[in-house]
Scaffold this motif. Structure first.
Motif, PDB file in Angstrom:
ATOM      1  N   ARG A 107      28.889  11.158  19.473  1.00  0.00           N
ATOM      2  CA  ARG A 107      27.489  10.845  19.763  1.00  0.00           C
ATOM      3  C   ARG A 107      26.829  10.249  18.524  1.00  0.00           C
ATOM      4  NH1 ARG A 107      27.699  16.240  20.888  1.00  0.00           N
ATOM      5  NH2 ARG A 107      26.208  16.542  19.178  1.00  0.00           N
ATOM      6  N   HIS A 108      25.689   9.596  18.762  1.00  0.00           N
ATOM      7  CA  HIS A 108      24.994   8.940  17.648  1.00  0.00           C
ATOM      8  C   HIS A 108      24.587   9.940  16.571  1.00  0.00           C
ATOM      9  CE1 HIS A 108      20.956  10.376  18.838  1.00  0.00           C
ATOM     10  NE2 HIS A 108      21.384  10.214  20.065  1.00  0.00           N
ATOM     11  N   ASP A 109      24.169  11.144  16.940  1.00  0.00           N
ATOM     12  CA  ASP A 109      23.747  12.114  15.935  1.00  0.00           C
ATOM     13  C   ASP A 109      24.935  12.592  15.105  1.00  0.00           C
ATOM     14  OD1 ASP A 109      24.392  13.310  18.548  1.00  0.00           O
ATOM     15  OD2 ASP A 109      24.077  15.223  17.537  1.00  0.00           O
ATOM     16  N   GLN A 110      26.113  12.676  15.722  1.00  0.00           N
ATOM     17  CA  GLN A 110      27.309  13.042  14.977  1.00  0.00           C
ATOM     18  C   GLN A 110      27.715  11.926  14.016  1.00  0.00           C
ATOM     19  OE1 GLN A 110      29.628  13.760  18.549  1.00  0.00           O
ATOM     20  NE2 GLN A 110      29.715  15.952  18.105  1.00  0.00           N
ATOM     21  N   VAL A 111      27.591  10.689  14.466  1.00  0.00           N
ATOM     22  CA  VAL A 111      27.913   9.555  13.597  1.00  0.00           C
ATOM     23  C   VAL A 111      26.954   9.509  12.413  1.00  0.00           C
ATOM     24  CG1 VAL A 111      28.136   7.051  13.462  1.00  0.00           C
ATOM     25  CG2 VAL A 111      28.912   8.255  15.509  1.00  0.00           C
ATOM     26  N   ALA A 112      25.667   9.718  12.679  1.00  0.00           N
ATOM     27  CA  ALA A 112      24.679   9.723  11.595  1.00  0.00           C
ATOM     28  C   ALA A 112      24.972  10.835  10.598  1.00  0.00           C
ATOM     29  CB  ALA A 112      23.270   9.880  12.170  1.00  0.00           C
ATOM     30  N   ALA A 113      25.368  12.000  11.090  1.00  0.00           N
ATOM     31  CA  ALA A 113      25.728  13.109  10.197  1.00  0.00           C
ATOM     32  C   ALA A 113      26.963  12.766   9.370  1.00  0.00           C
ATOM     33  CB  ALA A 113      25.965  14.378  11.016  1.00  0.00           C
ATOM     34  N   TYR A 114      27.897  12.047   9.971  1.00  0.00           N
ATOM     35  CA  TYR A 114      29.099  11.614   9.257  1.00  0.00           C
ATOM     36  C   TYR A 114      28.731  10.689   8.093  1.00  0.00           C
ATOM     37  CZ  TYR A 114      33.330   8.764   8.522  1.00  0.00           C
ATOM     38  OH  TYR A 114      34.375   8.067   7.974  1.00  0.00           O
TER      39      TYR A 114
END
Length: 473
Positions: A107-114
């Motif tokens: 998900r986008h929030d997981q990518v941003a956290a990455y």
């Protein structure tokens, strides 16, 4: 698993490991990185690992660019249900894998956290100047670059030997040109301004477009809108994200197949996914592999159930209806134009860099042969993910600035650039969305080959006094 060749290519492109801070070498050319999205942070990491002195300017207050919903920089097109279209292992940077507990398509929030974790792992955050906009980049008489910035402390101009442009290419909405005739009584938005299904709830929605965002928005509208129409002027091969229970881009092919195996994979993917023409969408006029991949797990069921009604291209607008080229019409009080983006550099004078129709020829999608010291990072549209390619570009530029890479003569650069452009032109159908298209594995392999050639040239060449290392002569 990825093909053996793709794996080996990625290993050769593995970025230098950073186990401790690398001292800045003040004798090296000074660089400026514009943007702290996925491409900008990869470039910053490569420069830091090489000891190159640099500044990185980010208009917002966070890293992650387009993957941060409601990014304070005002340029993100991220929406609530956005997830990656490339599986995590194929999207990750070479020396910083995505967390093992992430789903196949994060998900986008997981990518941003990455991206946040990447920046902190490599101690880059203090190297980024946030809330600072680059407003002008121009060449000085001595071939250096003047960069004018605006930030909390006001406006100032700094001088650099190199500028790495990483401002992204999914933020400047491209609307239909010319506009469709007629008038419309409802609301019109571009997909860039779509955030969640709440904007669609209870409305008569017409989504115009055939890319990934158009299909995502149409599927969500089919769940909550009063009526949903998906209007497409040109058909696309819609691939599934999974094949035999695995992410489609990790499907195994024999390791001996050359780089063009990607086109074979896309053809196989199209055949196994089924032709959506039978569900009412237009028949593609191109073969699988001749366009940027479009993927959707939900559009087929939405079309079969009637939650989404397929229509051909728009002909005109009539008050509270949209009329299509086949003479049919549909009620509408909201049109979502998922019609792509312009390539824009608001800080560069158009006389310096002209990207009309999104067409900006560059060598390896990075170097403009007429503008030594100006580099473009992430300005490509791969059949795959941008991040590993931006990482490879950043490493290449760092090698250039430290003198470990020397470019061939400018006339050779132009010949090879024209050959690359012609190959891509033959592979993909003519469209503004394909002016930057590259094949993921072939691009990495080809850039790795050129970096090795440039390293050999560097070992035998002597740089003229005052020159920026590695630039074409």
């Amino acid at each position: 698993m990825i093909t053996a060749m793709a794996y080996l290519v990625k290993q050769r492109h593995r970025a230098p490991a950073v186990t401790s801070p690398v001292p800045v070498d003040p004798s090296l050319p000074r660089a400026c990185v514009i943007g702290a999205g996925s491409s900008g942070i990869a470039a910053a990491k490569a420069l830091a690992a090489a000891g190159v002195p640099f500044d990185c300017f980010e208009a917002g207050s966070v890293v992650g660019g387009n993957w941060v919903q409601d990014n304070p920089n005002g340029r993100s097109a991220c929406y609530e249900t956005l997830e990656i279209n490339t599986s995590g292992p194929r999207m990750a940077y070479s020396d910083f894998p995505m967390p093992a507990d992430y789903p196949a398509y994060a998900r986008h929030d997981q990518v941003a956290a990455y991206f946040d974790a990447y920046v902190d792992h490599f101690a880059l955050r203090d190297r980024i100047t946030f809330d600072t906009t680059v407003v002008d980049v121009s060449r000085a008489a001595d071939r250096t670059w003047l960069v004018r910035i605006e930030g909390p402390a006001g406006e100032e101009t700094r001088t650099y030997d190199a500028v790495l442009v990483a401002n992204g290419h999914h933020w400047d909405p491209r609307w239909p040109e010319p506009a469709y005739p007629g008038t419309f009584d409802g609301q019109q938005i571009h997909a860039h301004d779509y955030r969640s299904a709440e904007q669609l709830r209870g409305r008569d929605v017409v989504v115009v477009g055939s890319g990934n965002s158009a299909l995502d928005i149409a599927v969500e509208a089919g769940k909550v809108a009063r009526s949903t129409v998906l209007s497409q002027r040109r058909g696309q091969w819609v691939l599934r994200k999974f094949f035999l229970g695995r992410p489609s881009d990790q499907a195994a092919l024999p390791g001996w197949l050359p780089w063009w195996a990607t086109a074979l994979k896309l053809r196989i993917g199209a055949l196994t996914s089924g032709n959506v023409t039978r569900l009412g969408l237009p028949q593609p006029r191109h073969a699988p592999g001749q366009s940027h991949p479009v993927q959707s797990e939900g559009i087929r069921s939405a079309l079969r159930s009637g939650a989404v009604t397929p229509k051909p291209g728009v002909d005109r607008l009539e008050g509270d209806h949209v009329v299509f080229v086949d003479g049919s019409s549909a009620p509408a009080d909201l049109i979502v134009w998922a019609t792509g983006y312009r390539v824009s550099f608001p800080f560069l004078d158009p006389s310096l860099v002209d990207a009309r129709d999104n067409d900006l020829p560059l060598w390896k999608r990075t170097i403009h042969p007429d503008l030594p010291g100006l580099y473009f990072i992430g300005l490509l549209q791969p059949v795959g993910a941008v991040m590993p390619l931006a990482e490879a570009q950043g490493v290449w530029v760092a090698e250039t600035l430290t003198g470990r890479y020397v470019a061939p003569p400018t006339d050779e650069v132009r010949r090879r650039m024209a050959a690359d452009h012609e190959r891509n032109r033959r592979q993909f159908y003519a469209s503004p969305r394909h002016t930057m298209e590259v094949d993921f594995d072939h691009y990495l392999w080809d850039l790795d080959r050129e970096r090795r050639r440039g390293a050999a040239r560097a070992a035998t060449s002597r740089m003229p006094s005052g020159a920026v290392p590695g630039t074409p002569d």
